[in-house]
Enzyme design. Structure first.
Site, PDB file in Angstrom:
ATOM      1  N   GLU A  41       0.743  -1.283   0.019  1.00  0.00           N
ATOM      2  CA  GLU A  41       0.111  -0.169   0.198  1.00  0.00           C
ATOM      3  C   GLU A  41       0.817   1.322  -0.011  1.00  0.00           C
ATOM      4  OE1 GLU A  41      -1.705   1.703   3.585  1.00  0.00           O
ATOM      5  OE2 GLU A  41      -1.195  -0.076   4.597  1.00  0.00           O
ATOM      6  N   LYS A 175      -3.698  -1.743  15.488  1.00  0.00           N
ATOM      7  CA  LYS A 175      -3.013  -1.273  16.686  1.00  0.00           C
ATOM      8  C   LYS A 175      -4.056  -0.989  17.728  1.00  0.00           C
ATOM      9  CE  LYS A 175       0.230   1.890  14.786  1.00  0.00           C
ATOM     10  NZ  LYS A 175      -0.069   1.865  13.383  1.00  0.00           N
TER      11      LYS A 175
HETATM   12  N1  PSU Z   1      -2.541   1.327  10.422  1.00  0.00           N
HETATM   13  C1  PSU Z   1      -1.293   1.260  10.697  1.00  0.00           C
HETATM   14  N2  PSU Z   1      -0.416   2.160   9.765  1.00  0.00           N
HETATM   15  C2  PSU Z   1      -1.207   2.741   8.602  1.00  0.00           C
HETATM   16  C3  PSU Z   1      -2.773   2.569   8.626  1.00  0.00           C
HETATM   17  C4  PSU Z   1      -3.454   1.962   9.429  1.00  0.00           C
HETATM   18  O1  PSU Z   1      -0.862   0.933  11.581  1.00  0.00           O
HETATM   19  O2  PSU Z   1      -0.573   3.485   7.680  1.00  0.00           O
HETATM   20  C5  PSU Z   1      -3.324   3.234   7.382  1.00  0.00           C
HETATM   21  C6  PSU Z   1      -3.503   2.163   6.324  1.00  0.00           C
HETATM   22  O3  PSU Z   1      -3.405   2.756   4.825  1.00  0.00           O
HETATM   23  C7  PSU Z   1      -5.259   1.883   6.454  1.00  0.00           C
HETATM   24  C8  PSU Z   1      -5.606   3.101   6.847  1.00  0.00           C
HETATM   25  O4  PSU Z   1      -5.744   1.292   5.364  1.00  0.00           O
HETATM   26  O5  PSU Z   1      -4.624   3.795   7.598  1.00  0.00           O
HETATM   27  C9  PSU Z   1      -6.984   3.036   7.549  1.00  0.00           C
HETATM   28  O6  PSU Z   1      -7.371   4.551   7.729  1.00  0.00           O
HETATM   29  P1  PSU Z   1      -8.912   4.678   8.232  1.00  0.00           P
HETATM   30  O7  PSU Z   1      -8.918   4.224   9.636  1.00  0.00           O
HETATM   31  O8  PSU Z   1      -9.004   6.158   8.008  1.00  0.00           O
HETATM   32  O9  PSU Z   1      -9.892   3.898   7.395  1.00  0.00           O
END
Ligand code: PSU
Ligand code: MN
Length: 326
Positions: A41, A175
């Site tokens: 990603e 996390k």
């Molecule tokens: N969790 C991590 N590192 C990240 C992300 C999530 O530990 O960089 C990023 C990923 O790209 C994930 C996104 O898909 O955040 C999720 O964001 P949201 O909660 O806004 O959907």
């Protein structure tokens, strides 16, 4: 050209052939030969790490995938094109342009329609990987149900998409800034299969275990690949999530970590951060509060996932070829 299955109806074939999907030569060749490819990603590059660690991470993770026998396909939306497999210059551009927006599912049509660029999340990387015919995707941690979602409704689109796209996603769990029990409940509702690589417990990113159970434990990449093939044989859409605990020597101290999370969550409320900014804000605050500790741990777990993902992609292609030979 996207993968266009022969059984598809004419309207769907026409739609897919119009898709602005751009594969690097290396990725296209590997896919055409049925070889192992691993999607990566780009939100983690643009919004997950500060510069220059983000550039270092993006380059390292590609190297680890190669060292373990697969071709890396970093995914991003560039000038409206769905790109899988980026040049070193394109990776550097993403790492040095923090204004590149984080692109979730709702944003994809806008970027494609307007010819704009965006960094793909787990959700949108999964969509592009599946369109390209890439079976394995490596990330750090998935998005999930946020703490307080009962009132904010903040549930990552990552979960919805994992319920829909057929691929194997390698992650160190999610996390503990998130509500992990609720995240596992939603994954269950969506029918996502959650495996633990040599563990019985769902990992909590910086910690090897959340104390919550996974659906099953696997001991090898081949075992994980067989679960994905079984899922496809059943005709079930959606993902297999292969969770991989952070290496023991890189694990953070749980007490200090929880303090850091509480502090980050307080800052979130005080700064009125909402929507797509929540996850990048929390990651940035955690990096600041734990100083370099969490960045180092984050790098280690991403590389650890890349090695496992590449080996799983190799196993998947071998199993697929054995089946075709029968
Ligand atoms: N969790 C991590 N590192 C990240 C992300 C999530 O530990 O960089 C990023 C990923 O790209 C994930 C996104 O898909 O955040 C999720 O964001 P949201 O909660 O806004 O959907
Ligand atoms: Mn959200």
């Amino acid at each position: 050209m996207p993968v266009v299955p022969a059984t598809m109806n004419a309207a769907d074939r026409a739609r897919l052939s119009r898709l602005p999907l751009v594969l690097s030569d290396e990725v296209a060749e590997a896919l055409a030969a049925g070889g192992p490819v691993v999607a990566l990603e780009s939100t983690i590059i643009s919004h997950g790490f500060p510069y220059p660690q983000n550039l270092h991470m993006a380059q390292e993770v590609e190297r680890v995938v190669r060292d373990n026998g697969a071709v890396p396909a970093t995914v991003a939306i560039l000038d409206g094109k769905l790109c899988a497999g980026l040049s070193p210059d394109q990776v550097e551009w993403l790492a040095t342009n923090p204004k590149v927006p984080k692109a979730s599912v709702r944003d994809l049509p806008i970027l494609v329609g307007k010819g704009q660029s965006g960094a793909t999340t787990v959700a949108t990387t999964s969509i592009v990987a599946a369109l390209a015919g890439i079976g394995v995707f490596v990330t750090g941690g998935i998005g999930g149900v946020h703490r307080g979602a009962a009132t904010t409704f903040d549930i990552s689109a990552d979960l919805t998409v994992l319920g829909r796209e057929s691929l194997l996603v390698v992650a160190a769990g999610a996390k503990s800034v998130l509500d992990l029990p609720a995240t596992l409940e939603v994954l269950e509702t969506l029918g996502v299969t959650v495996l633990g690589y040599r563990t019985d417990h769902f990992p909590a990113f910086y910690l090897r275990s959340s104390g919550l159970p996974v659906d099953a434990r696997v001991e090898s990449p081949a075992e994980a690949a067989k679960v994905l093939l079984g899922r496809r044989d059943l005709g079930l859409p959606g993902a297999v999530l292969l969770t991989n605990p952070i290496p023991p020597e890189e694990e953070l101290d749980p007490v200090r970590l929880e303090e850091a999370i509480q502090s980050a969550l307080r800052d979130l409320t005080q700064n009125d951060v909402t929507g797509r900014d929540v996850t990048p804000f929390l990651l940035k605050r955690l990096h600041e509060v734990t100083e370099v500790g969490s960045i180092k741990a984050n790098l280690a777990l991403v590389n650890n996932n890349a090695a496992l993902g590449a080996r799983t992609a190799v196993a998947l292609t071998q199993l697929t070829k054995e089946r075709a030979g029968r």
